[in-house]
Structure formats: structure tokens, C-alpha cells
Scaffold this active site. Sequence first.
Site, PDB file in Angstrom:
ATOM      1  N   GLU A 104      87.689  92.579  24.447  1.00 36.95           N
ATOM      2  CA  GLU A 104      88.944  92.500  25.186  1.00 36.95           C
ATOM      3  C   GLU A 104      89.697  93.817  25.071  1.00 36.95           C
ATOM      4  O   GLU A 104      89.667  94.477  24.016  1.00 36.95           O
ATOM      5  CB  GLU A 104      89.790  91.351  24.642  1.00 36.95           C
ATOM      6  CG  GLU A 104      91.064  91.070  25.404  1.00 36.95           C
ATOM      7  CD  GLU A 104      91.712  89.765  24.931  1.00 36.95           C
ATOM      8  OE1 GLU A 104      90.981  88.761  24.785  1.00 36.95           O
ATOM      9  OE2 GLU A 104      92.934  89.760  24.687  1.00 36.95           O
ATOM     10  N   ASP A 106      93.636  95.099  25.940  1.00 36.57           N
ATOM     11  CA  ASP A 106      94.916  94.464  26.242  1.00 36.57           C
ATOM     12  C   ASP A 106      96.052  95.427  26.533  1.00 36.57           C
ATOM     13  O   ASP A 106      96.269  96.394  25.783  1.00 36.57           O
ATOM     14  CB  ASP A 106      95.397  93.646  25.021  1.00 36.57           C
ATOM     15  CG  ASP A 106      94.599  92.399  24.781  1.00 36.57           C
ATOM     16  OD1 ASP A 106      93.836  92.007  25.660  1.00 36.57           O
ATOM     17  OD2 ASP A 106      94.743  91.820  23.691  1.00 36.57           O
ATOM     18  N   GLU A 108     100.008  94.114  26.854  1.00 35.78           N
ATOM     19  CA  GLU A 108     100.946  92.995  26.887  1.00 35.78           C
ATOM     20  C   GLU A 108     102.354  93.570  26.859  1.00 35.78           C
ATOM     21  O   GLU A 108     102.655  94.478  26.077  1.00 35.78           O
ATOM     22  CB  GLU A 108     100.728  92.046  25.708  1.00 35.78           C
ATOM     23  CG  GLU A 108      99.460  91.223  25.813  1.00 35.78           C
ATOM     24  CD  GLU A 108      99.339  90.208  24.697  1.00 35.78           C
ATOM     25  OE1 GLU A 108      99.200  89.014  24.996  1.00 35.78           O
ATOM     26  OE2 GLU A 108      99.385  90.618  23.527  1.00 35.78           O
TER      27      GLU A 108
END
Length: 287
Positions: A104, A106, A108
Site C-alpha cells: 500500500e 498512502d 491521507e
Amino acid sequence: MACFATKQPLLLSLLLAIGFFVVAASAGNFYESFDITWGNGRANIFENGQLLTCTLDKVSGSGFQSKKEYLFGKIDMKLKLVAGNSAGTVTAYYLSSKGTAWDEIDFEFLGNRTGHPYTIHTNVFTGGKGDREMQFRLWFDPTADFHTYTVHWNPVNIIFLVDGIPIRVFKNNEKNGVAYPKNQPMRIYSSLWEADDWATEGGRVKIDWSNAPFKASYRNFNDQSSCSRTSSSKWVTCEPNSNSWMWTTLNPAQYGKMMWVQRDFMIYNYCTDFKRFPQGLPKECKL
């Protein structure tokens, strides 16, 4: 995105061994590129596919995912984040594979009280293990207009960029025993959701639902420099020697800009958190 310096395709044998890449890519149209996956009508596409919005209210958030999977690519998306009092909300924009040992990458965006800055939270997971957080403030208001957030993922490094300015690099250090995401195809995901148990000041500031519905907006998706597939049987071979983005790293000017961001706007770096890692910092922090 600004110009990068290129390096030789030292990992060409890796790409040939994997054997599933595609150059066919799309740009801009959300109808063609994404499926709305949850929210019961709270995520919508407008302007003939040029604008997508996600909303969050007290009942539910919303989200979408890419129709295609990617194995390396330069993925651009313009976002305008939740305005006003966004405390307790998270707008997530990331690539992820499936399974218990997922990879993953990311972005955010952690909301905050009116007048307080957003936090950009970044992380990299390999084989289901993350704990590689770096967090930043921004040098502009991300709610006033659209800004471009880019993941540039290739066999050499993962580069996180904001409006073409690199803020973080995660290098491929497999030769030194550090896992690197290179085998698992990932989809693009984004969502707007409630996380007031941790998102703002460690959960001390909760969502004010009187400000709902909250809204994040998306434009100008671009995956034209990428290797992707629409089904497990439809990979098309990329030509690593003719796709320079596959081997780009930061040039000196880009590196200098990243050092400026990290000096002036970084608020957390796992590689300096000795209390969190009393037995020693992760291996990549020492390289």
C-alpha cells in the site's frame, strides 16, 4: 510534474520476470476510470465525468476505486479538501493490493478545526507491514482550490509529490534487506470517512456534525504514465527502456525542494522516533 533525472534500468530483469504491464492508460474521465463503491449515493460524478465528489454525513461516508490495477505508475489526482471545520474527518487517497500481506502507498488528509492546518499523513506498506509514517503541514490552503497529489511508483523508488514538489521518497533497498512493493498489482482508492477517534489531535477534537455534510472534490485524474490491467488476463507488456518514468529519481533541484519541505513542513518522521523503536530504527532509516 517537474523534470526528473533518469537512471539506467538496473531492474530490467525484474520487469521481464513479472511479465505483466500495460501502457494503455486513461486521463480525466471518472466514468471511464473509477467505480463508486460505497456511500449509498454520497459519492457522485458530474460535468460529463470531469468532477467527482465524496460526502460524509452522520450516517455514512463514501468512496470509489479504480477500474484498473497498476504495477508501477505515475498517478496524478487533483483534490480540493473539506473546507471549514473538518476536524475528525479523513480524506484518503492511496494505492493498495489485496490479501493479508498487502502492499500500500498512502496519502491521507487529516482534517482540523477551522483556521488550523491540515495534516498530510503518508505511509508505505509492504507485505502487510506499514509503520513508515511521515506527516506534513501544507504551505497553502488545500480547501480553497484544487491541488495535484502524485504517487510516482517505479522499481527504483516511490516519490510523493504535491503540485510537482516532492515531499518524500521511499527507495528500493531490497539489496539491504528492506522489503519493497514490486510484485502485487494495486488499485487506486479514495474515500471520505469519520475517524474522530484519532484523526485530529490524537482524537481529542471530535467531528462537529452541525457542519455536515462534509465534501471532498476530485478532478484531472491522470495515469498516462503507468502499467495497468483491467482483468487478470489482459496484461500488455511495457517497454521499460522506452518509458523513462520507470527509472526516474530526484534530480538535485527536486532533492533541494524536498529538503525545504521536510525542513519547514514535516511534523513527524518515523525515522527519528527513537521512543517508538527502542530496539533500533527500521533498517531503511539508517541507509
